[in-house]
Design a protein around this motif. Structure first.
Motif, PDB file in Angstrom:
ATOM      1  N   PRO A 247      -5.194 -11.935  -3.279  1.00 50.23           N
ATOM      2  CA  PRO A 247      -5.591 -13.341  -3.436  1.00 50.23           C
ATOM      3  C   PRO A 247      -4.833 -14.069  -4.545  1.00 50.23           C
ATOM      4  O   PRO A 247      -4.626 -15.284  -4.446  1.00 50.23           O
ATOM      5  N   ALA A 248      -4.390 -13.358  -5.582  1.00 54.79           N
ATOM      6  CA  ALA A 248      -3.656 -14.013  -6.666  1.00 54.79           C
ATOM      7  C   ALA A 248      -2.291 -14.501  -6.203  1.00 54.79           C
ATOM      8  O   ALA A 248      -1.728 -15.444  -6.791  1.00 54.79           O
ATOM      9  N   LEU A 249      -1.731 -13.882  -5.165  1.00 49.23           N
ATOM     10  CA  LEU A 249      -0.448 -14.330  -4.633  1.00 49.23           C
ATOM     11  C   LEU A 249      -0.559 -15.694  -3.970  1.00 49.23           C
ATOM     12  O   LEU A 249       0.434 -16.420  -3.837  1.00 49.23           O
ATOM     13  N   GLY A 276      11.792 -13.851  -6.227  1.00 47.97           N
ATOM     14  CA  GLY A 276      11.501 -12.588  -5.565  1.00 47.97           C
ATOM     15  C   GLY A 276      10.843 -12.671  -4.209  1.00 47.97           C
ATOM     16  O   GLY A 276      10.549 -11.639  -3.603  1.00 47.97           O
ATOM     17  N   ARG A 277      10.624 -13.880  -3.698  1.00 50.67           N
ATOM     18  CA  ARG A 277       9.849 -13.996  -2.471  1.00 50.67           C
ATOM     19  C   ARG A 277      10.658 -14.524  -1.288  1.00 50.67           C
ATOM     20  O   ARG A 277      10.099 -15.036  -0.319  1.00 50.67           O
ATOM     21  N   GLU A 282      10.942 -16.116   4.531  1.00 52.95           N
ATOM     22  CA  GLU A 282      11.604 -15.959   5.823  1.00 52.95           C
ATOM     23  C   GLU A 282      10.657 -15.347   6.857  1.00 52.95           C
ATOM     24  O   GLU A 282      10.562 -15.821   7.992  1.00 52.95           O
ATOM     25  N   GLN A 283       9.949 -14.288   6.484  1.00 50.25           N
ATOM     26  CA  GLN A 283       9.080 -13.614   7.442  1.00 50.25           C
ATOM     27  C   GLN A 283       7.825 -14.418   7.747  1.00 50.25           C
ATOM     28  O   GLN A 283       7.229 -14.258   8.820  1.00 50.25           O
ATOM     29  N   ASP A 309      11.058  -5.905  -4.411  1.00 49.64           N
ATOM     30  CA  ASP A 309      10.679  -6.279  -5.768  1.00 49.64           C
ATOM     31  C   ASP A 309      11.588  -5.548  -6.741  1.00 49.64           C
ATOM     32  O   ASP A 309      12.164  -4.514  -6.421  1.00 49.64           O
ATOM     33  N   THR A 310      11.756  -6.110  -7.925  1.00 49.47           N
ATOM     34  CA  THR A 310      12.743  -5.602  -8.881  1.00 49.47           C
ATOM     35  C   THR A 310      12.494  -4.153  -9.243  1.00 49.47           C
ATOM     36  O   THR A 310      13.420  -3.337  -9.267  1.00 49.47           O
TER      37      THR A 310
END
Length: 431
Positions: A247-249, A276-277, A282-283, A309-310
């Protein structure tokens, strides 16, 4: 790929016990299969499954990797332009000269595997029963760009805890399904297979397996599915464990941002939002477009999956460039996962899960929080390390929170022993 119709056999359970790290004698002591609620005939029956990739498919994979048309080298010294050429070429070299798919195929076939049709889609799952009498049934859901590959190393510690630093009271019976569109599950041929629909399918799967009380776990996309399962609270679900605060995303407006820990989590999220997203955008908007590359070029598929992710990228890149692997995130295990996507042709169908989430009927609505107990493990290498205050804000029924010392986005894959320890502690009170 082949499958035949029947119920789980003693021999299949024995194979699963050995694959989980038991001795032959210990595996022979596996508990009885619960009475299945699935019929013995018809689409809803549970059918044993065995992986059998044709030799020409493996040969075609190697040929395509060897024929890759390479881009020029990135113009920066880091990954800010994407997956670096040296990493991609090192991966390709190992893929064609050192990697053995048959090794992984044999490993997967040592586990009891099944398929059953739920809501019009065949669901593939691994089902390993513990030999310990009062083991707690647990359904675990993988994420993207993962698969059941990321969960297999934790099977032994979870089903056979006495051989991995735990006690018999910590044991789990494990159900590891492949999300529709992933791996050996079927590809949905209609819209609507979002996290909520998948969660409903998982509840039906556990019912068919005869489990009247169970718990659930998930990270990444699997966290979204497990979150949905907790919110719908089907009969028999006792609690859930998560290692990504999904949910934080979607936004942090309602989360506290006062302490240093909260500010650090917010800063990490802002970095992810800024750089990073790309894969997520795209998806979520054009999965079909990227699907052409994912189904045509193995190296394009691998690069797309590596650029997640890094923390994970640096660990994977180091493994291919000659450095020590991070836990079990070895180059063999990484290519097990990528090869699974390639050989099942699921690059685009897995990507569509993001589109489904973004376009769900209830997208943007705030469903009621889970009524069941929630446990959360904030691993240090995650996209952001969620503070306890955030987990409590999202999940009022939070009963367990911990910050392990190691592990990242692929926690079960990287640190299976530590991951198993977290689940034992998280569900101990529920038992």
């Amino acid at each position: 790929m082949t499958s035949t119709a029947s119920h789980p056999t003693r021999r299949q359970l024995l194979q699963g016990g050995v694959a989980a790290g038991l001795t032959i004698a210990a595996a022979a002591a596996l508990g009885p299969v619960p009475a299945s609620a699935a019929p013995s005939t018809g689409p809803a029956r549970i059918r044993p499954f065995r992986v059998a990739i044709r030799p020409d498919q493996v040969a075609d994979l190697r040929r395509r990797v060897a024929a890759t048309r390479w881009p020029s080298r990135e113009l920066v010294a880091d990954r800010s332009q994407g997956v670096q050429l040296a990493t991609a070429q090192a991966l390709a070299r190992f893929w064609t000269t050192g990697y053995d798919w048959r090794r992984f195929e044999a490993k997967l076939n040592a586990f009891p595997q099944f398929r059953t049709e739920i809501d019009g889609v065949d669901v593939h799952f691994v089902h390993v029963r513990s030999r310990h009498r009062n083991a707690l049934p647990l359904i675990m859901t993988h994420g993207w760009p993962g698969s059941i590959v990321e969960l297999l190393e934790a099977v032994g510690p979870l089903t056979n805890p006495t051989a991995h630093g735990g006690t018999a009271a910590d044991a789990f019976h494990l159900v590891l399904p492949s999300i529709p569109g992933y791996g050996f599950s079927g590809k949905p041929d209609e819209l609507g297979w979002d996290a909520t629909r998948t969660a409903r399918a998982w509840a039906e799967l556990m019912r068919r397996l005869g489990y009247t009380r169970y718990v659930a776990q998930g990270g990444d996309v699997g966290a979204a599915v497990t979150d949905s399962l907790g919110r719908m609270a089907p009969s028999g679900l006792l609690g859930i464990h998560l290692n990504l605060l999904v949910p934080a995303l979607a936004g942090t407006d309602d989360l506290p941002k006062n302490t240093d820990e909260e500010k650090s989590a917010l800063a990490a999220l802002q970095v992810f939002e800024a750089s990073g997203r790309g894969y997520l955008v795209e998806q979520s908007t054009r999965p079909q477009t990227i699907g052409y590359a994912l189904l045509d070029s193995p190296v394009a598929l691998a690069a797309w999956m590596l650029d997640h992710d890094t923390d994970s990228y640096l660990k994977i890149s180091r493994a291919f460039l000659g450095g020590p692997p991070s836990g079990n995130l070895t180059r063999e295990h990484v290519l097990d996962n990528v090869s699974l996507y390639w050989l099942t042709g699921t690059g685009e169908s897995a990507a569509r899960v993001y589109w489904e989430r973004a376009n769900a009927v209830d997208a943007g609505q705030a469903p009621p929080p889970p009524a069941v107990p929630v446990a959360f493990s904030a691993f240090p290498g995650e996209i952001f390390q969620a503070p306890r205050s955030w987990a409590e804000a999202v999940y009022p029924t939070l009963g367990y929170y911990n910050k392990p010392t190691r592990g990242g986005h692929f926690a079960a894959w990287e640190e299976p022993g530590l991951f198993a320890h977290e689940l034992r502690a998280a569900f101990r009170l529920i038992r």
